[in-house]
Design a protein around this motif. Sequence first.
Motif, PDB file in Angstrom:
ATOM      1  N   SER A   1       0.766  -1.242   0.102  1.00 42.50           N
ATOM      2  CA  SER A   1      -0.236  -0.607   0.187  1.00 42.50           C
ATOM      3  C   SER A   1       1.164   1.242   0.459  1.00 42.50           C
ATOM      4  CB  SER A   1      -0.958   0.414   0.926  1.00 42.50           C
ATOM      5  OG  SER A   1      -0.357   0.162   2.462  1.00 42.50           O
ATOM      6  N   THR A   2       2.113   1.022   0.047  1.00 38.52           N
ATOM      7  CA  THR A   2       2.894   2.238  -0.070  1.00 38.52           C
ATOM      8  C   THR A   2       3.084   2.329  -1.674  1.00 38.52           C
ATOM      9  OG1 THR A   2       4.857   1.241  -0.152  1.00 38.52           O
ATOM     10  CG2 THR A   2       3.948   1.982   2.134  1.00 38.52           C
TER      11      THR A   2
ATOM     12  N   PHE B   1       0.835   9.450  -7.224  1.00 38.27           N
ATOM     13  CA  PHE B   1      -0.713  10.350  -7.573  1.00 38.27           C
ATOM     14  C   PHE B   1       0.124  12.520  -7.955  1.00 38.27           C
ATOM     15  CE2 PHE B   1      -4.005   8.825  -5.827  1.00 38.27           C
ATOM     16  CZ  PHE B   1      -3.091   7.895  -3.889  1.00 38.27           C
TER      17      PHE B   1
ATOM     18  N   LEU C   1       0.094  14.686  -7.771  1.00 40.63           N
ATOM     19  CA  LEU C   1       0.182  15.840  -7.157  1.00 40.63           C
ATOM     20  C   LEU C   1       1.312  15.098  -6.040  1.00 40.63           C
ATOM     21  CD1 LEU C   1      -2.610  18.272  -6.572  1.00 40.63           C
ATOM     22  CD2 LEU C   1      -0.832  18.345  -7.658  1.00 40.63           C
ATOM     23  N   GLY C   2       1.128  13.646  -6.312  1.00 44.37           N
ATOM     24  CA  GLY C   2       2.569  13.486  -5.095  1.00 44.37           C
ATOM     25  C   GLY C   2       3.205  12.712  -3.679  1.00 44.37           C
ATOM     26  N   GLY C   3       1.943  12.853  -3.793  1.00 43.52           N
ATOM     27  CA  GLY C   3       1.817  11.666  -2.786  1.00 43.52           C
ATOM     28  C   GLY C   3       1.814  10.200  -3.407  1.00 43.52           C
ATOM     29  N   SER C   4       2.411   9.115  -2.328  1.00 39.17           N
ATOM     30  CA  SER C   4       1.412   7.788  -2.670  1.00 39.17           C
ATOM     31  C   SER C   4       1.002   6.990  -2.995  1.00 39.17           C
ATOM     32  CB  SER C   4       3.620   6.952  -2.584  1.00 39.17           C
ATOM     33  OG  SER C   4       2.745   6.473  -0.842  1.00 39.17           O
ATOM     34  N   ALA C   5       0.456   5.935  -3.461  1.00 42.68           N
ATOM     35  CA  ALA C   5      -0.437   5.558  -4.360  1.00 42.68           C
ATOM     36  C   ALA C   5      -0.256   4.211  -3.336  1.00 42.68           C
ATOM     37  CB  ALA C   5      -1.239   5.996  -5.576  1.00 42.68           C
ATOM     38  N   PRO C   6      -1.563   4.028  -3.528  1.00 50.89           N
ATOM     39  CA  PRO C   6      -1.264   1.987  -2.931  1.00 50.89           C
ATOM     40  C   PRO C   6      -1.670   1.173  -4.749  1.00 50.89           C
ATOM     41  CG  PRO C   6      -3.107   3.038  -1.572  1.00 50.89           C
ATOM     42  CD  PRO C   6      -2.637   4.439  -2.278  1.00 50.89           C
TER      43      PRO C   6
ATOM     44  N   THR D   1      -2.509  -1.847  -5.784  1.00 50.31           N
ATOM     45  CA  THR D   1      -3.896  -2.729  -6.073  1.00 50.31           C
ATOM     46  C   THR D   1      -3.784  -3.681  -6.404  1.00 50.31           C
ATOM     47  OG1 THR D   1      -5.008  -1.169  -7.294  1.00 50.31           O
ATOM     48  CG2 THR D   1      -5.444  -0.601  -4.889  1.00 50.31           C
TER      49      THR D   1
ATOM     50  N   GLU E   1      -3.817   3.529  -7.354  1.00 48.09           N
ATOM     51  CA  GLU E   1      -5.109   3.706  -7.237  1.00 48.09           C
ATOM     52  C   GLU E   1      -4.826   4.803  -8.083  1.00 48.09           C
ATOM     53  OE1 GLU E   1      -5.906   4.845  -2.748  1.00 48.09           O
ATOM     54  OE2 GLU E   1      -6.854   2.433  -2.465  1.00 48.09           O
TER      55      GLU E   1
ATOM     56  N   SER F   1      -9.211   7.467 -14.857  1.00 50.57           N
ATOM     57  CA  SER F   1      -9.475   8.264 -14.140  1.00 50.57           C
ATOM     58  C   SER F   1      -9.620   7.611 -12.377  1.00 50.57           C
ATOM     59  CB  SER F   1     -10.347   8.672 -14.439  1.00 50.57           C
ATOM     60  OG  SER F   1     -11.075   9.171 -16.099  1.00 50.57           O
ATOM     61  N   CYS F   2      -9.986   6.602 -12.564  1.00 50.06           N
ATOM     62  CA  CYS F   2     -10.319   5.275 -11.056  1.00 50.06           C
ATOM     63  C   CYS F   2      -9.273   5.036 -11.166  1.00 50.06           C
ATOM     64  CB  CYS F   2     -11.663   5.153 -10.922  1.00 50.06           C
ATOM     65  SG  CYS F   2     -13.155   5.818 -10.941  1.00 50.06           S
ATOM     66  N   ALA F   3      -9.388   4.689 -10.114  1.00 53.26           N
ATOM     67  CA  ALA F   3      -8.969   3.302  -9.439  1.00 53.26           C
ATOM     68  C   ALA F   3      -8.721   2.304  -9.761  1.00 53.26           C
ATOM     69  CB  ALA F   3      -8.322   3.097  -7.699  1.00 53.26           C
TER      70      ALA F   3
ATOM     71  N   GLU G   1      -8.330   2.344  -0.974  1.00 55.16           N
ATOM     72  CA  GLU G   1      -9.949   2.669  -0.955  1.00 55.16           C
ATOM     73  C   GLU G   1     -10.252   1.152  -0.697  1.00 55.16           C
ATOM     74  OE1 GLU G   1     -10.918   3.679  -4.791  1.00 55.16           O
ATOM     75  OE2 GLU G   1     -10.467   5.052  -4.997  1.00 55.16           O
TER      76      GLU G   1
ATOM     77  N   ARG H   1      -8.222  14.034  -8.269  1.00 51.18           N
ATOM     78  CA  ARG H   1      -8.104  13.324  -9.352  1.00 51.18           C
ATOM     79  C   ARG H   1      -9.578  13.370  -9.134  1.00 51.18           C
ATOM     80  NH1 ARG H   1      -6.869   8.946  -4.410  1.00 51.18           N
ATOM     81  NH2 ARG H   1      -7.920   7.322  -5.774  1.00 51.18           N
TER      82      ARG H   1
ATOM     83  N   GLY I   1     -11.427  12.046 -11.368  1.00 50.01           N
ATOM     84  CA  GLY I   1     -12.627  11.218 -12.078  1.00 50.01           C
ATOM     85  C   GLY I   1     -12.914  10.012 -10.804  1.00 50.01           C
ATOM     86  N   SER I   2     -11.090   9.977  -9.506  1.00 50.11           N
ATOM     87  CA  SER I   2     -11.551   9.571  -8.142  1.00 50.11           C
ATOM     88  C   SER I   2     -12.939   9.844  -7.381  1.00 50.11           C
ATOM     89  CB  SER I   2     -11.107   8.696  -7.483  1.00 50.11           C
ATOM     90  OG  SER I   2     -10.392   8.056  -7.838  1.00 50.11           O
TER      91      SER I   2
ATOM     92  N   HIS J   1     -11.197  13.356 -18.569  1.00 49.70           N
ATOM     93  CA  HIS J   1     -11.991  11.813 -17.702  1.00 49.70           C
ATOM     94  C   HIS J   1     -12.959  11.083 -18.686  1.00 49.70           C
ATOM     95  CE1 HIS J   1      -9.718  13.881 -14.320  1.00 49.70           C
ATOM     96  NE2 HIS J   1      -9.548  12.641 -14.328  1.00 49.70           N
TER      97      HIS J   1
ATOM     98  N   ASP K   1     -13.355   8.758 -20.117  1.00 50.10           N
ATOM     99  CA  ASP K   1     -13.541   7.335 -19.831  1.00 50.10           C
ATOM    100  C   ASP K   1     -14.966   7.444 -19.197  1.00 50.10           C
ATOM    101  OD1 ASP K   1     -11.284   6.273 -18.008  1.00 50.10           O
ATOM    102  OD2 ASP K   1     -12.235   7.723 -17.992  1.00 50.10           O
TER     103      ASP K   1
ATOM    104  N   GLU L   1       1.377  16.962  -0.134  1.00 44.64           N
ATOM    105  CA  GLU L   1       2.459  16.155  -0.386  1.00 44.64           C
ATOM    106  C   GLU L   1       2.281  14.652  -0.296  1.00 44.64           C
ATOM    107  OE1 GLU L   1       6.291  17.328  -3.292  1.00 44.64           O
ATOM    108  OE2 GLU L   1       6.193  15.772  -2.094  1.00 44.64           O
ATOM    109  N   ALA L   2       2.168  14.415   1.140  1.00 45.16           N
ATOM    110  CA  ALA L   2       2.211  13.200   1.431  1.00 45.16           C
ATOM    111  C   ALA L   2       0.684  12.714   2.741  1.00 45.16           C
ATOM    112  CB  ALA L   2       2.999  12.942   2.098  1.00 45.16           C
TER     113      ALA L   2
ATOM    114  N   THR M   1      -2.708  10.164   1.993  1.00 44.29           N
ATOM    115  CA  THR M   1      -2.731   9.032   1.538  1.00 44.29           C
ATOM    116  C   THR M   1      -2.195   7.889   2.712  1.00 44.29           C
ATOM    117  OG1 THR M   1       0.028   8.138   1.479  1.00 44.29           O
ATOM    118  CG2 THR M   1      -1.861   8.705  -0.962  1.00 44.29           C
TER     119      THR M   1
END
Lengths: 311, 657, 451
Positions: free
Chosen positions: A97-98, A125, A127-132, A134, A148, A171-173, B453, B488, B490-491, B524, B526, C92-93, C96
């Motif tokens: 998830s990191t 993401f 803008l920078g944060g890390s997305a899980p 999946t 995600e 556009s979605c996860a 999610e 985001r 779309g989400s 977006h 889609d 930034e962080a 999540t």
Amino acid sequence: MDEYSVRFVAKKISKIRWRPKLDQKGPQSRTFATGTWDDQNNSVALWQILDRPITSENGDAESLLVHEPQKVFETSHSGDVMDMQYVNHDMMAVASSTGSVSLLKHRPNTEAVTTVCTWDKLHQFKLGGSAPCTCLATRDEWIASGGEDGKAVLLAIEQRTPLQTLDKVDSCAINDLSFLKQSEIITVNSFGQLKTFDIRQDTSKESQIFSVTETHTPLLCVDRHPGQPHIVATGGDDGMLTIWDLRQEKFHMTLMEAHTGPIWEVKFHPLYPNHLFTCSDDGSLWHWDCTACASDPVQPFMSSKGKSYST
Amino acid sequence: MASSTVEREPSEFKLPVPNLDNVGLNCEWGLGQQLHVFQTQKPPANTSDIGELNLGVENQSIFDIRWNAEMHDIARKLVNESHNIFVMLQGQVKSLAEPALDAQLRKASKHYRGVLKACQMELIQLAESCEDAARKLKYETYIQEFEIVQLIWSLCQIIFIDVAPGGLILTALLDWLQWHFPEGKYLAKEVCQEEQSCSHPKYWEAVFRLLLQGNTENVRLLLSLHTHSQADSFIAVDELLRKMPHWTYQHAQSAAEFEMKWRHWREECIRRYEAGEFAAYPELEMVVQVLCGDEAVFKELRDSCETWYHHLISKLLYQNPTVRLTDLTFHIKSSQAVFIQTGLNSQELDNILQAAFEFDIHQVIKDTCTFLSNPSWWFVAHLADLLHHCKQLDPQKLPFGSNLREYLLLEYATALMSHESLWQVGVDYLDFCSIFGSSYLESYIEHIPLDNERKALKVLHICEERKLILQAQSVCKIMGMKCLQQERLGSALSWFLRSKDAVVIKQVTNKFLTEYCEQGKFSHLDLIDHLGPSMLITNSLTFLGKYREFHTMYDKGDLEGASSLLLSLISSRLAPKTFWMTLLMDALPLLNLPKVILNIQQTYEIMHCLEELQRDGTTSYKTLSEAEVEKAKLLRVALKKNLSRAIIEGGSIKVES
Amino acid sequence: MFLAKTIASEHKDLIHDVSFDYHGRRMATCSSDHTVKVWDLDEHEQWQCTASWKAHSGSVWRVTWAHPEFGQVLATCSVDRAAIVWEELSSEASMTGRGGAKPSSNTWIKRTSLVDSRTSVTDVRFAPKHLGLQLAICSAEGIVRIYEATDVMNLSTWPVQVEFNCNICLSCLSWNPSRMHPSMIAVGSDSADNSAGGKVLIYECNDAARRWEKVETIFKVTEPVHDVKFAPNLGRSYHLLAIAAKDLTILCLKNLKKDGNTNAGGLSKFETRQIGSFDDHESVARSRSNQRQGLETHAVRHCQRQPLILQELETGHGLESHIYIYVWATGKIRDKSHGSFMRYSASFCICTDNPCHLKFSHEDIEQCRLQYLALTTEQRDIALLTKIEATTRSDMIKHYKENGVEPRVHGNTKKLPKNALEYKDTKAVVDFILNFATLNAIQLPGRTPKH
């Protein structure tokens, strides 16, 4: 079908995978790996069903399930384990998830796994944060991971940098993905859409989009038919199992109301593809038999009340 | 519940913080049993006008203090397994009737104890392999507590749950003794292994211990190992022991019959004792005295009964084996008098057991709550639940609103909900608290952090299953907001659609439209192309969908369709005001086409719309930039041209030739 | 058992408030050094400071989070007469959850400044979520103002909805979180003036008249009030209000008008019952016998997860500060004083040049003190006076208990080392000396007095 053995683990397991057999004709695999989630210290563990000298009364071949699995190894993992897939007999990819994917390798002669390499920050993401990250899918030596952030990343085992990044897949996860052919992947997302992509093309424009229902319930898992790559099964958040025929433009799906909870994983049997398995949040594992061309659930049987997450 | 409870010593914890005048402590609750403590001004002077303080505290530390947080890590298995049993039990309570239910309740009780035992074994193993002394101590405290809990639970099972026919419980109590006081058996084993058993210093002690537990078989065995076992006295004792009547459920004797048999046997013992048959061996004499139920000898054998309850049961075995449950209370005092209590711990435990013997359930539960440390919540909650279903617990309401069982379950569930990972277990428990469960759940479920999610979907599913609509909506909105802040869209849209809240959906669509205005294209596709009927939830979403449709039609070359769609969009005023200009500009190419697409009516419509926009006194219009004024001009020119052409066309008749 | 972790706050002056967000993963602190800091919990359970900025031109008294449904929004209030609403820019962080918070990388921007007050703004609180995005502030001049954001997406406009004057200097306010009841606010005052009557006032929103009216004045509390808090509702039919004044008082408010009081003029009347009051601190903290005078309660906070309440006490001397936790159950307070914290007083330490708390870590000092406290008095005397190490000392004590006053025999009893003197040798020597002395008429020292 009625045999099962229960072993209590004391952590929340998110994924469980059998280690593949060394070759097709070899004995059944005795090892499986589990990953945990939603805990302060998550881990990946290896379990084995050990030999015990029990002979059954009427001399039948004893089922492996008679024995309780034993934990033989455990290693810690940062972040929740979102998905695990075996690449080949020795190597396993774990999605976290990191936003990173790690490759673990079984050490020969011992029951342990070591981390061979980790691809960090695969999913971020905008803008920078890390997305899980999946989901994972493997084919030959390639690993595809979806996250995600709506990106799909293609990795090769030997290379440190990703082979290809498909940026605007969704556009979605992305909830799950699978390889259709060597060059095509199929993804499902939280908006209830099923999309196919051709990786050879440089653009991330999808070749096809399918939508399940008008209510846009998220699709949680996807699996393709082992023999016929145009048949695909997906499970949704509302417990509906859908079989798709990708060749047809219209009316390309069959919906079946199955579970009362979200279906987390769906799998075709690799050798008998008329059999399909789904497991869901309501605690049950269903076996579907499609041989009669009408899909009837053959034997739903309940595992414990605890939620089951994967087959 | 108004009687006094034993006050526990307040636990103290010291913080290493330098001491200053006017500086005190303050704190804030964290997740569950967690406090953040920091120094602050004392007394708080926020009403004064003095801003600068400079009390000399620089870079102070904030202390993150947790307590009782480790219980669940060690006893996690206990928590989860007992959760399974609990849920199954509740299901059975609903579906089964009386006799079957009783059997299930007994089974459940046994299961709970089995789980306790298994956890204790695991803890013992852990403690043995552990090297860190502090942790070992901790494990050992827990093992100790588990032992006590098992003691109390099995006693409660005998007294409250496993109600024997006829109310004779001595056999069950004997079993309980034998299970929890195995010292006698160990001694006996040790003694048997010696060559010359009778010369083992603990020989007679083993004999007496076993005798006091009613284990006549083994006593006979031990006695037979004595070198003089062939002597008359020994044979006589052996015979007496053999003839001793035991009450078991299998023998279909009534209590009266058994009593008669037993009296007969005892008279024989007394007769033979007084005849002096055993005078040769003083220990044998003592054995027979025990069999006769002689009061004095029980006092002497006090040490072989480690506690007063052991003493009580042993005495009753030989004096009054048909004692009923309800009569136990009378005999307690005398047993207790024989023993002098030492140490605080055992006194509290004794209180609990005494309350159990006296059939006072509430006292048992109350005392256990205060006596054991936090892990006891597990114990009292499950025990109370079991007793409640056995109808042993008084379902009266406490002054604070719910009955005892519910109160205890709520406390337990609350502790679980604060845990990182066990909140899902806590949810299940709250389901079975009928009075306050749902309001507690409503309050707690919102606080569960939604990391990714998948977790959010699980929480959402929990809310939806239990019809907590407001909370489900809240979860969707929180997730949507998170996505929105990360751009985001779309989400965000998919979450907001799920929340079915028109207001937020409108806000997201406005963002989409703003994006289009800025970038000139949709991002977006889609999603937007496949909105389907969910388009109709709010006006703006419908507008977005239709607008996109307009674009697709235009790109495909279907100008007729596109223009009529555009017209309907303009005239229906679906679009947000800020977007009207863009919409009107889209009409421009249609107006300038060689073929007249828009007829008179439609042109009037567009002109009307433009007028309305210009007359609109909103600030957004006042600050129209140069470009926009230009655009308006162009539009007017085009409209005029189109109008003229349309009038000509409309007025002229096509001549068919 | 307590576990403690320390977070270095890096504030240059006293911290006045710490606030957690709804999920407990983010924390905001504000201090007299005019700054506000936001902290995130990373995946290793460590708090990282992800933002720090100068918020006001005076001490910042309070910081509070809005419900996450409205995004990441903070409000602060300060002595510079302003209350400011801040929003986090696409961060930034922190979004999540567990994925890697980087220090000092987020920006919070000021959305709006509410400067209507003419004196120091003492408290700022967001309304419960079901009322929308509303904010109430109270100031030292005694006026409560309620603002509402017109557009949740654009937080720059917050028009004043309501303003009412309580006529005493206000120090704290609290919204009633219950959904069943029309909006209600309790305010408390810390004015030392006793003539003003009750120090806690309760106001309710009268929807029909579209005004807020005073519903109750709590006369029972006459001391300056430092903090008031409503308890989370959790299905009860009555409201619980905790008041931190000289003592902690807990009130139960039961709505007397049961049936639909939405008609015009239908204000609720409340029956208030005091169900808890804590002024007998002596009985509670019996292990310490320091002088206790002028105990005051300074803050009261409710735990979101559990129906507990908490208070904080001070002594007049400023030597000790305690935090007490009360468990709300069975209609009255049970289990008093579950936990008590005391500060280690540096002034008790007599080191002049090299203070010990600088040389040793706090954990070491604590450990040492605990060890000593665990000994009995005799042991402690021996330990402190003789300065013998712990293990040697316990060995000696054990030996004394078992054998009495006997020379300690060391491990090599069976075989004497080569240079050991046996007892008989010593005796022989003594005999010889005595003999020699007698024979030669030598006076041995000690035989005659003064020798």
